[in-house]
Design an enzyme around this catalytic site. Structure first.
Site, short mmCIF file in Angstrom:
data_model
loop_
_atom_site.label_atom_id
_atom_site.label_comp_id
_atom_site.label_asym_id
_atom_site.label_seq_id
_atom_site.Cartn_x
_atom_site.Cartn_y
_atom_site.Cartn_z
N TYR A 199 4.35 -10.84 -9.23
CA TYR A 199 4.23 -12.17 -10.27
C TYR A 199 4.52 -11.17 -11.52
CZ TYR A 199 -0.44 -9.92 -11.46
OH TYR A 199 -1.48 -9.17 -11.69
N CYS A 200 4.97 -12.02 -12.77
CA CYS A 200 4.85 -11.32 -14.09
C CYS A 200 4.48 -12.41 -14.98
CB CYS A 200 6.50 -10.79 -14.38
SG CYS A 200 7.73 -12.23 -14.13
N THR A 201 4.84 -12.37 -16.37
CA THR A 201 4.22 -13.36 -17.35
C THR A 201 4.82 -14.73 -17.27
OG1 THR A 201 4.11 -11.46 -18.82
CG2 THR A 201 3.93 -13.83 -19.74
N ILE A 228 2.44 -16.29 -14.54
CA ILE A 228 1.23 -16.67 -14.82
C ILE A 228 0.87 -17.72 -15.84
CG2 ILE A 228 -0.92 -15.73 -15.92
CD1 ILE A 228 0.36 -12.98 -15.54
#
Ligand SMILES: [Zn+2]
Ligand SMILES: [Zn+2]
Length: 349
Positions: A199-201, A228
Site C-alpha cells: 500500500y501507499c498514500t 490509505i
C-alpha cells in the site's frame, strides 16, 4: 490566446483564496496512460480547470497524470465532467481528502515531467501495465485477517511510515521510491510464494511497485486500491474496522491527516510522543522533522540550537545551502535531501 499561467503574485493569490467564503474540496487523482504530447495535454487541461477556479498541482508525463487539487464544493461535479471529457480519464477515481479544510493551495500549477513517479527502473522488459490485484478496504481486512502468511509492505518513505502505518506492516527504510523498489524486493525474497500486500498514500506508487514485484517473480501480489486515502474513506463509510494506525502523511501544507488518535512517533528532540512534521524555520536549513510544542518553543521552531542561533543572529544561509527540506533521519548519519511535492523526484498524491 488564452492565459495559460498565473500573472498575479502568490501572496495576493493566497489572500484571495483565504477570503473565499465557499468551502473547497481537496481531491487527488492519477492515471497511467500514454500521453503522446504532454505539453499540449497540459495546456488544454490548464484552460479547462482554470475556468473552474481549481487550485493545486498537477504533473503530466508521457506515462500519465498525477494531481492534487482543490475545487469550490459547488463545482466538484463540473470538475469531474471537465476531467472525464478527456476520453482517457473517463471513470477515473477521484480521491476526496478526509480531515481537510481545502486551504492547501491558492494557485493552479500544471507541470510537464519526465515521469509521474520516478522509478529508476532500467529494464526494457518491465511492463508497468501488468499490475497486481487490487484490494478494496473490505477485501484488505478480510485477507490480512484470514491468513498468517500474508506479508504487508508499506511502499512509502520512512518519514511517512514513522507517523502512521497499517498494523503489522513492514517498513522499507528508504527516502525515495526509486531507492525503495530494489530494497523491498531484497527484503521479501523469502516471501516470493506468499501473498504480498502493498500500500501507499493514494495508490500511485503501488501501481508500479506491484508490477515490479510480479516482474521479479512474486506470485501473489496485491495492492490497496486508492491507497490509505481511499481505504479510510471506504472503511468509515462501511463501518469496517480501520487497521491503519496514526496519521497519513500527505505532501501539502497539512503534512498529514489523522486516521486514528494513536500517536506512533516521537519528537526528534526530546522523545516525547508526537507526530507533527514541521520544517526548520531557519532559512539556511528547512529540515523536515518531528517537533513537539515545547521543543518548538525552546528552539524557536528550529531543528537545533545552531539553527536557532543562526536565525536569531540573522545569519544569511550559506551560498550553497540546501534549502530543499532535507529529512531528519535518525537511522542514517547523513542528511538526505527531502524533495517536497513540486520537485522532480518522488511525488505522491
Ligand atoms: Zn520535544
Ligand atoms: Zn535547522
Amino acid at each position: 490566446m488564452p492565459l495559460l499561467h498565473n500573472r498575479i503574485n502568490t501572496k495576493e493569490l493566497k489572500e484571495k483564496m483565504l477570503a473565499e467564503t465557499e468551502p473547497r474540496t481537496t481531491i487527488s487523482f492519477y492515471r497511467y496512460f500514454a500521453i503522446p504530447d504532454p505539453q499540449a495535454f497540459r495546456d488544454t487541461l490548464y484552460e479547462r480547470l482554470q475556468t473552474l477556479s481549481v487550485f493545486g498541482r498537477i504533473y503530466v508525463a508521457h506515462e500519465g497524470i498525477n494531481a492534487q487539487v482543490s475545487v469550490p464544493a459547488s463545482r466538484f461535479d463540473a470538475l469531474r465532467e471537465a476531467l472525464y471529457a478527456f476520453p482517457e480519464l473517463t471513470g477515473m477515481r477521484l480521491n476526496i481528502a478526509v480531515d481537510d479544510d481545502g486551504k492547501s493551495f491558492w494557485v493552479l500549477k500544471i507541470k510537464v515531467r519526465s515521469q509521474i513517479v520516478a522509478d529508476g527502473i532500467d529494464d526494457p522488459t518491465f511492463n508497468p501495465a501488468d499490475t497486481g490485484q487490487y484490494l478494496k478496504a473490505a477485501e484488505y481486512n478480510a485477507l490480512v485477517q484470514s491468513s498468517p502468511d500474508v506479508v504487508v509492505v508499506d511502499m512509502r518513505n520512512h518519514y511517512e511510515y514513522e507517523v502512521g502505518h497499517f498494523d503489522g506492516a513492514l517498513e522499507v527504510p528508504s527516502d525515495t521510491f526509486k531507492e525503495q523498489l530494489p530494497m523491498a524486493v531484497d527484503m521479501l525474497q523469502a516471501a516470493k510464494d506468499k501473498p504480498v500486500v502493498m500500500y501507499c498514500t493514494g495508490g500511485i506508487r503501488c501501481e508500479k511497485a506491484s508490477a515490479y514485484f510480479k516482474h521479479q517473480g512474486f506470485q501473489n501480489v496485491y495492492h490497496l486500491e486508492g491507497g490509505i486515502i481511499e481505504y479510510t474513506r471506504k472503511a468509515r463509510e462501511e463501518n469496517l474496522p480501520i487497521l491503519f494506525r496514526g496519521k497519513n502523511f500527505v505532501f501539502d501544507a497539512r503534512m498529514g491527516e489523522r486516521i486514528t488518535d494513536e500517536v506512533l512517533a516521537h519528537c526528534h528532540q526530546c522523545g516525547t510522543p508526537c507526530d507533527n512534521h514541521v520544517n526548520c524555520t531557519y532559512d539556511g536549513c528547512h529540515l523536515l522533522f518531528i517537533q513537539c510544542p515545547e521543543c518548538a518553543q525552546a528552539f524557536d521552531h528550529c531543528c537545533s540550537a545552531d539553527c536557532r542561533d543562526a536565525k536569531a543572529n540573522n545569519v544569511p544561509p550559506p551560498p550553497k545551502a540546501n534549502t530543499g527540506n532535507p529529512v531528519f533521519n535518525k537511522s542514517k548519519s547523513r542528511l538526505r535531501p527531502f524533495r517536497p511535492a513540486g520537485s522532480d523526484a518522488d511525488i505522491t498524491p
